[in-house]
Design an enzyme around this catalytic site. Structure first.
Site, PDB file in Angstrom:
ATOM      1  N   ASP A 139     -33.948 -24.432 -50.861  1.00 18.95           N
ATOM      2  CA  ASP A 139     -33.546 -24.743 -49.191  1.00 18.95           C
ATOM      3  C   ASP A 139     -32.452 -23.836 -48.884  1.00 18.95           C
ATOM      4  O   ASP A 139     -31.735 -23.424 -49.444  1.00 18.95           O
ATOM      5  CB  ASP A 139     -32.970 -26.421 -49.065  1.00 18.95           C
ATOM      6  CG  ASP A 139     -33.273 -26.548 -47.896  1.00 18.95           C
ATOM      7  OD1 ASP A 139     -34.073 -27.620 -47.784  1.00 18.95           O
ATOM      8  OD2 ASP A 139     -32.856 -26.286 -47.049  1.00 18.95           O
ATOM      9  N   SER A 146     -48.431 -30.502 -38.363  1.00 17.66           N
ATOM     10  CA  SER A 146     -47.823 -31.503 -37.468  1.00 17.66           C
ATOM     11  C   SER A 146     -49.288 -31.855 -36.424  1.00 17.66           C
ATOM     12  O   SER A 146     -49.815 -30.804 -36.118  1.00 17.66           O
ATOM     13  CB  SER A 146     -46.859 -30.753 -36.546  1.00 17.66           C
ATOM     14  OG  SER A 146     -46.518 -31.716 -35.695  1.00 17.66           O
ATOM     15  N   TYR A 166     -42.871 -23.695 -31.104  1.00 15.12           N
ATOM     16  CA  TYR A 166     -42.841 -24.486 -32.595  1.00 15.12           C
ATOM     17  C   TYR A 166     -44.308 -24.871 -32.777  1.00 15.12           C
ATOM     18  O   TYR A 166     -44.771 -24.580 -33.932  1.00 15.12           O
ATOM     19  CB  TYR A 166     -42.193 -25.561 -32.246  1.00 15.12           C
ATOM     20  CG  TYR A 166     -42.343 -26.632 -33.193  1.00 15.12           C
ATOM     21  CD1 TYR A 166     -43.012 -27.833 -33.056  1.00 15.12           C
ATOM     22  CD2 TYR A 166     -41.876 -26.612 -34.772  1.00 15.12           C
ATOM     23  CE1 TYR A 166     -43.223 -28.832 -34.167  1.00 15.12           C
ATOM     24  CE2 TYR A 166     -42.446 -27.272 -35.747  1.00 15.12           C
ATOM     25  CZ  TYR A 166     -43.189 -28.598 -35.378  1.00 15.12           C
ATOM     26  OH  TYR A 166     -43.333 -29.325 -36.368  1.00 15.12           O
ATOM     27  N   LYS A 213     -47.076 -23.642 -36.065  1.00 16.41           N
ATOM     28  CA  LYS A 213     -48.061 -24.532 -37.098  1.00 16.41           C
ATOM     29  C   LYS A 213     -49.439 -24.058 -36.793  1.00 16.41           C
ATOM     30  O   LYS A 213     -50.018 -23.980 -37.981  1.00 16.41           O
ATOM     31  CB  LYS A 213     -47.792 -25.992 -36.595  1.00 16.41           C
ATOM     32  CG  LYS A 213     -46.298 -26.396 -36.803  1.00 16.41           C
ATOM     33  CD  LYS A 213     -45.875 -26.511 -38.315  1.00 16.41           C
ATOM     34  CE  LYS A 213     -44.718 -27.082 -38.621  1.00 16.41           C
ATOM     35  NZ  LYS A 213     -44.369 -27.339 -40.042  1.00 16.41           N
ATOM     36  N   ASN A 234     -45.531 -39.096 -36.087  1.00 18.00           N
ATOM     37  CA  ASN A 234     -43.890 -38.949 -35.938  1.00 18.00           C
ATOM     38  C   ASN A 234     -43.214 -39.676 -36.881  1.00 18.00           C
ATOM     39  O   ASN A 234     -43.152 -40.731 -37.134  1.00 18.00           O
ATOM     40  CB  ASN A 234     -43.729 -39.968 -34.590  1.00 18.00           C
ATOM     41  CG  ASN A 234     -44.214 -39.071 -33.363  1.00 18.00           C
ATOM     42  OD1 ASN A 234     -45.313 -38.700 -33.188  1.00 18.00           O
ATOM     43  ND2 ASN A 234     -43.184 -38.676 -32.420  1.00 18.00           N
ATOM     44  N   ARG A 281     -40.244 -35.677 -19.507  1.00 15.46           N
ATOM     45  CA  ARG A 281     -39.629 -34.666 -20.251  1.00 15.46           C
ATOM     46  C   ARG A 281     -40.771 -33.683 -20.142  1.00 15.46           C
ATOM     47  O   ARG A 281     -41.896 -34.130 -20.495  1.00 15.46           O
ATOM     48  CB  ARG A 281     -39.373 -35.099 -21.694  1.00 15.46           C
ATOM     49  CG  ARG A 281     -38.858 -33.824 -22.440  1.00 15.46           C
ATOM     50  CD  ARG A 281     -38.335 -34.164 -23.856  1.00 15.46           C
ATOM     51  NE  ARG A 281     -39.192 -34.811 -24.706  1.00 15.46           N
ATOM     52  CZ  ARG A 281     -39.289 -35.275 -25.898  1.00 15.46           C
ATOM     53  NH1 ARG A 281     -38.048 -35.197 -26.609  1.00 15.46           N
ATOM     54  NH2 ARG A 281     -39.986 -35.916 -26.597  1.00 15.46           N
TER      55      ARG A 281
HETATM   56  C1  WQD Z   1     -41.202 -39.739 -28.759  1.00 11.91           C
HETATM   57  C2  WQD Z   1     -41.292 -40.424 -27.550  1.00 11.91           C
HETATM   58  C3  WQD Z   1     -40.589 -39.125 -25.656  1.00 11.91           C
HETATM   59  C4  WQD Z   1     -36.403 -38.942 -27.007  1.00 11.91           C
HETATM   60  C5  WQD Z   1     -41.974 -34.423 -31.685  1.00 11.91           C
HETATM   61  C6  WQD Z   1     -42.380 -33.110 -31.622  1.00 11.91           C
HETATM   62  C7  WQD Z   1     -43.567 -33.212 -33.026  1.00 11.91           C
HETATM   63  C8  WQD Z   1     -42.744 -33.779 -34.118  1.00 11.91           C
HETATM   64  C9  WQD Z   1     -42.102 -35.217 -33.817  1.00 11.91           C
HETATM   65  C10 WQD Z   1     -42.222 -32.050 -35.672  1.00 11.91           C
HETATM   66  C11 WQD Z   1     -41.734 -39.594 -26.338  1.00 11.91           C
HETATM   67  C12 WQD Z   1     -39.601 -40.438 -25.984  1.00 11.91           C
HETATM   68  C13 WQD Z   1     -37.877 -39.313 -26.823  1.00 11.91           C
HETATM   69  C14 WQD Z   1     -35.542 -39.653 -26.027  1.00 11.91           C
HETATM   70  C15 WQD Z   1     -37.497 -40.602 -24.981  1.00 11.91           C
HETATM   71  N1  WQD Z   1     -41.926 -32.940 -34.760  1.00 11.91           N
HETATM   72  N2  WQD Z   1     -38.162 -40.111 -25.944  1.00 11.91           N
HETATM   73  N3  WQD Z   1     -36.159 -40.270 -25.063  1.00 11.91           N
HETATM   74  O1  WQD Z   1     -42.131 -35.549 -28.717  1.00 11.91           O
HETATM   75  O2  WQD Z   1     -43.636 -37.141 -30.038  1.00 11.91           O
HETATM   76  O3  WQD Z   1     -42.787 -35.211 -31.086  1.00 11.91           O
HETATM   77  O4  WQD Z   1     -41.343 -34.996 -32.688  1.00 11.91           O
HETATM   78  O5  WQD Z   1     -43.200 -31.886 -36.419  1.00 11.91           O
HETATM   79  O6  WQD Z   1     -44.028 -31.884 -33.304  1.00 11.91           O
HETATM   80  O7  WQD Z   1     -43.417 -32.635 -30.719  1.00 11.91           O
HETATM   81  O8  WQD Z   1     -41.376 -37.205 -30.737  1.00 11.91           O
HETATM   82  O9  WQD Z   1     -39.421 -38.424 -30.909  1.00 11.91           O
HETATM   83  O10 WQD Z   1     -38.996 -36.501 -29.394  1.00 11.91           O
HETATM   84  O11 WQD Z   1     -40.510 -38.485 -28.543  1.00 11.91           O
HETATM   85  O12 WQD Z   1     -37.809 -41.402 -24.108  1.00 11.91           O
HETATM   86  O13 WQD Z   1     -34.249 -39.488 -25.915  1.00 11.91           O
HETATM   87  O14 WQD Z   1     -39.998 -40.941 -27.184  1.00 11.91           O
HETATM   88  O15 WQD Z   1     -40.855 -38.878 -24.216  1.00 11.91           O
HETATM   89  O16 WQD Z   1     -42.591 -40.541 -25.441  1.00 11.91           O
HETATM   90  P1  WQD Z   1     -42.721 -36.269 -30.153  1.00 11.91           P
HETATM   91  P2  WQD Z   1     -39.852 -37.642 -29.758  1.00 11.91           P
END
Ligand code: WQD
Length: 339
Positions: free
Chosen positions: A31, A124, A148, A152, A178, A292
């Site tokens: 790491d 992912s 990103y 992948k 997730n 977002r």
């Molecule tokens: C989840 C949901 C947001 C934050 C990302 C990457 C994916 C993987 C996992 C690496 C969505 C909502 C989020 C916040 C919110 N990463 N949200 N307020 O976008 O599904 O996936 O992380 O491998 O590659 O794309 O995960 O946790 O960011 O969002 O409302 O402060 O929560 O809109 O619906 P996501 P997330």
């Protein structure tokens, strides 16, 4: 087996290392600690009860990586190392391509030179792109909407092409949905630097008083309650999925295997928030914000292939994920110690 775990000090990597050692494997972690704190190592050792062999260097250093394979007999690689923040990748695309592709190419060269043919890759669900139908199946075409995600998609392609050139390779592409949760001891968990991009760590930091309130990105999606739906999987289930894939590769007769690691269940932002309120015992403040950029309404896995072929199934519930996350966050309000 003697397993090299790249990125083994990271969130998913550290939980997988603990399970690998518990199962009797000899683990060697590499790491760079660019995205993880050295104090994670002591937490891993406290859980395994034995010293952990950690080499702190950047796997894009081809010579260093090749020397490690020359010095250590390695049977298999689990490749977690990589940058993983979507927003950051848009601002720093060249860093993302150089790091994520560079580590993979460096590992493949060293593996080829030293006859190592088994590798489990941390991919992912982001490779399903923006318009994939749910539940997502492994046969779907891959694409991306940010650098990103493209790293992948490209790493999966690099592994496929390497496997055509050397059919002796046995590579598993694991598509995580997730990842959330924490080790049930409360001593290991997710500890993002800065303001969390992801939902679960942000909610946890609101609950522990580090953030004022949760901003929910969009309340008008065509979903059960208007908020985004995702397939949250407990990091302990994810770690178990890696070990199941490692065992499966030792009997695989195909160079490349692809498996979704998800529960197959979708959970909305509001549903996750309510579950976390049950776990921490109080209401948590939130406000609905605009969507977002780049977010999709729904993402959840069809995990039937992993269930059938790996003999693996996610068992922890959303409440388990929140209870374990809350235990970790309340015992470690500021994450891992700096020293
Ligand atoms: C989840 C949901 C947001 C934050 C990302 C990457 C994916 C993987 C996992 C690496 C969505 C909502 C989020 C916040 C919110 N990463 N949200 N307020 O976008 O599904 O996936 O992380 O491998 O590659 O794309 O995960 O946790 O960011 O969002 O409302 O402060 O929560 O809109 O619906 P996501 P997330």
């Amino acid at each position: 087996m003697r397993v090299l775990v790249s990125g083994g000090a990271g969130f998913v990597g550290s939980h997988t290392v603990v399970q690998l050692v518990a199962e009797g494997h000899h683990v060697l972690v590499v790491d760079s600690f660019v995205n993880a704190k050295p104090s994670v190592v002591a937490r891993i050792e406290a859980l395994t009860g034995q010293p952990l062999d950690v080499r702190a260097f950047d796997l894009t250093d081809r010579d260093r990586t090749e020397r490690l394979f020359a010095e250590e007999s390695i049977d298999a690689v689990i490749h977690f190392a990589g940058f993983k923040a979507v927003g950051e990748s848009v601002e720093r695309p060249v860093d993302y391509y150089e790091n994520n592709l560079g580590t993979t190419l460096s590992l493949l060269r060293a593996m080829e030179k030293h006859g190592v043919t088994t590798l489990v890759f941390s991919s992912s669900a982001t490779v399903y792109g923006a318009d994939a139908p749910v539940p997502m199946r492994e046969e779907l075409p891959t694409s991306a909407t940010n650098p990103y995600g493209w790293t992948k998609v490209m790493q999966e392609q690099i592994f496929r092409d390497a496997a055509v050139a050397d059919p002796a390779l046995r590579i598993a592409l694991l598509r995580y949905f997730n990842p959330v949760g924490a080790h049930p001891s409360g001593t290991m968990g997710e500890d993002p630097a800065g303001i969390p991009n992801n939902l679960m760590p942000f909610i946890a930091q609101v609950a522990v008083g580090r953030r004022e309130k949760l901003g929910i990105f969009g309340g008008d999606y065509p979903t059960v309650d208007g908020t985004g739906v995702r397939d949250y999987i407990h990091v302990e289930d994810l770690a178990a999925g890696h070990i199941a894939a490692l065992h499966r590769l030792t009997q695989a007769d195909e160079p490349i295997s692809v498996w979704n690691l998800g529960t197959g269940q979708g959970t909305s932002v509001l549903q996750l928030l309510r579950a976390f309120e049950r776990a921490c015992g109080r209401e948590l403040p939130y406000e609905i914000l605009p969507r977002r950029a780049g977010d999709i309404a729904e993402s959840y896995a069809d995990p039937t292939r992993a269930n059938a072929e790996l003999g693996w199934r996610a068992t922890r519930t959303i409440d388990d994920m929140c209870v374990d996350t809350w235990r970790w966050q309340s015992q470690n309000p500021h994450g891992y110690p700096d020293a």
